[in-house]
Design a protein around this motif. Sequence first.
Motif, mmCIF file in Angstrom:
data_model
loop_
_atom_site.group_PDB
_atom_site.id
_atom_site.type_symbol
_atom_site.label_atom_id
_atom_site.label_comp_id
_atom_site.label_asym_id
_atom_site.label_seq_id
_atom_site.Cartn_x
_atom_site.Cartn_y
_atom_site.Cartn_z
ATOM 1 N N MET A 140 0.828 -1.207 0.000
ATOM 2 C CA MET A 140 0.000 0.000 0.000
ATOM 3 C C MET A 140 0.863 1.258 0.000
ATOM 4 S SD MET A 140 -2.878 -1.232 2.769
ATOM 5 C CE MET A 140 -3.445 0.434 3.030
ATOM 6 N N ALA A 141 1.942 1.252 0.787
ATOM 7 C CA ALA A 141 2.815 2.424 0.865
ATOM 8 C C ALA A 141 3.483 2.706 -0.467
ATOM 9 C CB ALA A 141 3.867 2.206 1.957
ATOM 10 N N VAL A 142 3.975 1.674 -1.140
ATOM 11 C CA VAL A 142 4.643 1.868 -2.427
ATOM 12 C C VAL A 142 3.665 2.386 -3.481
ATOM 13 C CG1 VAL A 142 5.824 0.684 -4.316
ATOM 14 C CG2 VAL A 142 6.439 0.176 -1.954
ATOM 15 N N LEU A 143 2.484 1.797 -3.555
ATOM 16 C CA LEU A 143 1.490 2.232 -4.537
ATOM 17 C C LEU A 143 0.999 3.640 -4.238
ATOM 18 C CD1 LEU A 143 -0.596 -1.018 -5.063
ATOM 19 C CD2 LEU A 143 1.246 -0.107 -6.478
ATOM 20 N N LEU A 144 0.920 4.000 -2.961
ATOM 21 C CA LEU A 144 0.527 5.361 -2.604
ATOM 22 C C LEU A 144 1.580 6.363 -3.062
ATOM 23 C CD1 LEU A 144 -1.467 7.238 -1.172
ATOM 24 C CD2 LEU A 144 -0.202 6.828 0.947
ATOM 25 N N ILE A 145 2.842 6.013 -2.933
ATOM 26 C CA ILE A 145 3.918 6.895 -3.400
ATOM 27 C C ILE A 145 3.791 7.130 -4.902
ATOM 28 C CG2 ILE A 145 6.411 7.072 -3.735
ATOM 29 C CD1 ILE A 145 6.740 5.550 -1.099
ATOM 30 N N PHE A 146 3.563 6.052 -5.653
ATOM 31 C CA PHE A 146 3.403 6.198 -7.099
ATOM 32 C C PHE A 146 2.187 7.046 -7.443
ATOM 33 C CE2 PHE A 146 5.994 2.197 -7.534
ATOM 34 C CZ PHE A 146 7.032 2.803 -8.221
ATOM 35 N N ALA A 147 1.096 6.870 -6.705
ATOM 36 C CA ALA A 147 -0.120 7.634 -6.978
ATOM 37 C C ALA A 147 0.101 9.122 -6.725
ATOM 38 C CB ALA A 147 -1.271 7.107 -6.128
ATOM 39 N N ILE A 148 0.768 9.442 -5.621
ATOM 40 C CA ILE A 148 1.042 10.853 -5.325
ATOM 41 C C ILE A 148 2.042 11.417 -6.317
ATOM 42 C CG2 ILE A 148 2.026 12.426 -3.596
ATOM 43 C CD1 ILE A 148 0.900 10.607 -1.440
ATOM 44 N N GLY A 206 2.207 10.932 -9.402
ATOM 45 C CA GLY A 206 1.571 11.282 -10.669
ATOM 46 C C GLY A 206 0.396 12.212 -10.509
ATOM 47 N N MET A 207 0.386 12.987 -9.432
ATOM 48 C CA MET A 207 -0.765 13.813 -9.118
ATOM 49 C C MET A 207 -0.992 14.935 -10.137
ATOM 50 S SD MET A 207 -3.227 13.931 -7.000
ATOM 51 C CE MET A 207 -2.571 12.729 -5.865
ATOM 52 N N THR A 219 5.868 21.287 -24.886
ATOM 53 C CA THR A 219 7.032 20.625 -24.306
ATOM 54 C C THR A 219 7.402 21.256 -22.974
ATOM 55 O OG1 THR A 219 7.859 20.147 -26.529
ATOM 56 C CG2 THR A 219 9.415 19.922 -24.721
ATOM 57 N N ALA A 220 7.286 22.570 -22.881
ATOM 58 C CA ALA A 220 7.560 23.254 -21.614
ATOM 59 C C ALA A 220 6.564 22.818 -20.541
ATOM 60 C CB ALA A 220 7.501 24.763 -21.817
ATOM 61 N N ILE A 221 5.296 22.687 -20.909
ATOM 62 C CA ILE A 221 4.293 22.234 -19.936
ATOM 63 C C ILE A 221 4.603 20.809 -19.484
ATOM 64 C CG2 ILE A 221 1.859 21.685 -19.620
ATOM 65 C CD1 ILE A 221 1.180 23.943 -21.564
ATOM 66 N N GLY A 222 4.959 19.944 -20.428
ATOM 67 C CA GLY A 222 5.291 18.571 -20.069
ATOM 68 C C GLY A 222 6.505 18.477 -19.161
ATOM 69 N N LEU A 223 7.518 19.308 -19.415
ATOM 70 C CA LEU A 223 8.704 19.314 -18.559
ATOM 71 C C LEU A 223 8.360 19.811 -17.158
ATOM 72 C CD1 LEU A 223 11.722 18.933 -18.178
ATOM 73 C CD2 LEU A 223 12.084 21.206 -19.170
ATOM 74 N N ALA A 224 7.531 20.845 -17.076
ATOM 75 C CA ALA A 224 7.121 21.353 -15.767
ATOM 76 C C ALA A 224 6.331 20.295 -15.002
ATOM 77 C CB ALA A 224 6.289 22.617 -15.940
ATOM 78 N N GLN A 225 5.466 19.553 -15.702
ATOM 79 C CA GLN A 225 4.735 18.455 -15.070
ATOM 80 C C GLN A 225 5.684 17.425 -14.490
ATOM 81 O OE1 GLN A 225 1.842 17.618 -18.487
ATOM 82 N NE2 GLN A 225 0.743 16.843 -16.725
ATOM 83 N N SER A 226 6.688 17.050 -15.266
ATOM 84 C CA SER A 226 7.623 16.021 -14.807
ATOM 85 C C SER A 226 8.386 16.483 -13.568
ATOM 86 C CB SER A 226 8.600 15.672 -15.931
ATOM 87 O OG SER A 226 7.920 15.176 -17.067
ATOM 88 N N VAL A 276 9.140 16.116 -7.587
ATOM 89 C CA VAL A 276 9.137 16.684 -6.233
ATOM 90 C C VAL A 276 8.099 15.977 -5.368
ATOM 91 C CG1 VAL A 276 8.692 18.767 -4.889
ATOM 92 C CG2 VAL A 276 10.021 18.915 -7.000
ATOM 93 N N LEU A 277 6.908 15.728 -5.920
ATOM 94 C CA LEU A 277 5.870 15.036 -5.168
ATOM 95 C C LEU A 277 6.283 13.607 -4.827
ATOM 96 C CD1 LEU A 277 2.662 16.226 -7.064
ATOM 97 C CD2 LEU A 277 3.420 16.935 -4.801
ATOM 98 N N LEU A 278 6.946 12.946 -5.777
ATOM 99 C CA LEU A 278 7.397 11.575 -5.540
ATOM 100 C C LEU A 278 8.420 11.527 -4.420
ATOM 101 C CD1 LEU A 278 7.333 8.598 -6.609
ATOM 102 C CD2 LEU A 278 9.298 9.216 -8.007
ATOM 103 N N LEU A 279 9.398 12.429 -4.447
ATOM 104 C CA LEU A 279 10.416 12.461 -3.400
ATOM 105 C C LEU A 279 9.804 12.806 -2.043
ATOM 106 C CD1 LEU A 279 13.266 14.336 -5.339
ATOM 107 C CD2 LEU A 279 13.116 11.885 -4.862
ATOM 108 N N SER A 280 8.849 13.733 -2.045
ATOM 109 C CA SER A 280 8.208 14.129 -0.793
ATOM 110 C C SER A 280 7.389 12.983 -0.212
ATOM 111 C CB SER A 280 7.314 15.350 -1.021
ATOM 112 O OG SER A 280 8.066 16.433 -1.544
ATOM 113 N N ALA A 281 6.639 12.282 -1.074
ATOM 114 C CA ALA A 281 5.829 11.153 -0.601
ATOM 115 C C ALA A 281 6.714 10.035 -0.075
ATOM 116 C CB ALA A 281 4.934 10.647 -1.731
#
Length: 323
Positions: free
Chosen positions: A241-249, A251-252, A293-300, A305-310
């Motif tokens: 559950m913890a690993v899948l939650l990290i992945f979900a956050i 890709g927010m 492309t700029a929007i896609g890079l900003a998304q990534s 950051v969200l992945l590292l924080s989660a």
Amino acid sequence: MEAYPVTTVPDEAPASAPAPKRKRPLWRELRKNYDLYLYLVPGFFYFVIFCYIPMFGIIIAFKQYNIFQGILESPWNGLENFYEAFRMPAFSNMIKNTLVLNILGLLIGFPAPIILAIMLNELRAKVFKRISQSLLYLPHFMSWIVLGGIVYQILSPKYGIVNEILQWFGLPSVYFMIDKGWWIAVYVLSGIWQGAGWGTILYLATMTTIDPALYEAAVIDGAGRWKRIKHITIPGIMPTMAVLLIFAIGGMVSIGFEHPFALANPVVNDVSTVLSIGIYELGIMRGAYSITTAIGLAQSLVNLVLLLSANYAVRKMGHDGLW
């Protein structure tokens, strides 16, 4: 008379520490297990060709890209594409819609496969369990264009089965797909319908690793089914559950294109236009490759950051993260 300490000599000398095992050279490792490493070749080339080589195109985000000049010959324009994307009137609305749909999908959709897996795990009728699993997995293998058509047919105000049931109870028909509030609810629930069954596979596989002796001891101690689920099953699947939650956050800020595109219509554009649809309209239909492309890079970057924080938060709570 002065006494001197008596020194005893051990019968056997202490054994010396074992010599550290020498690491096998890489070429010998490859030679010995070459058949196993051959299985990595297709996946290796897949990621190189479709993931790493296309990363070269990221520089388009910092250029005024011209399709006739190419990537290298197009002039640089720094961060102007990012500024222009953020200044677009529709950009804030796309961000809001993406976050709203993803947050609702996380709050409602994340527990769904967990509950479903626990229910399937508690079933004792094997035939019924296998039939249920097959039916629950089926939507995952269907295209969202097909699923979107099914959703529109089921919720049709004239011929849909849902409105037929409402009319049978004397209630008025509801135009689900043109009402903004109902459209969001349909989007979230259809996402659960499509993905919950497939998501149970990981949890059911994890449940098989739980020691059956724990359940037997709990039964002997008088624990009911709910207590066994609460104190054995849920803690046993908590790492998954913890690993899948990290992945979900992580890709927010991203959202798939097919799902909102299949359910969207012009009446609900205010709530259905997410970043993926906006990128499609700007990049494919209008040719604004640099901005998209700029929007896609900003998304990534935001997702990273969200992945590292989660991952950091999960580790702080005492669970194993991704690393």
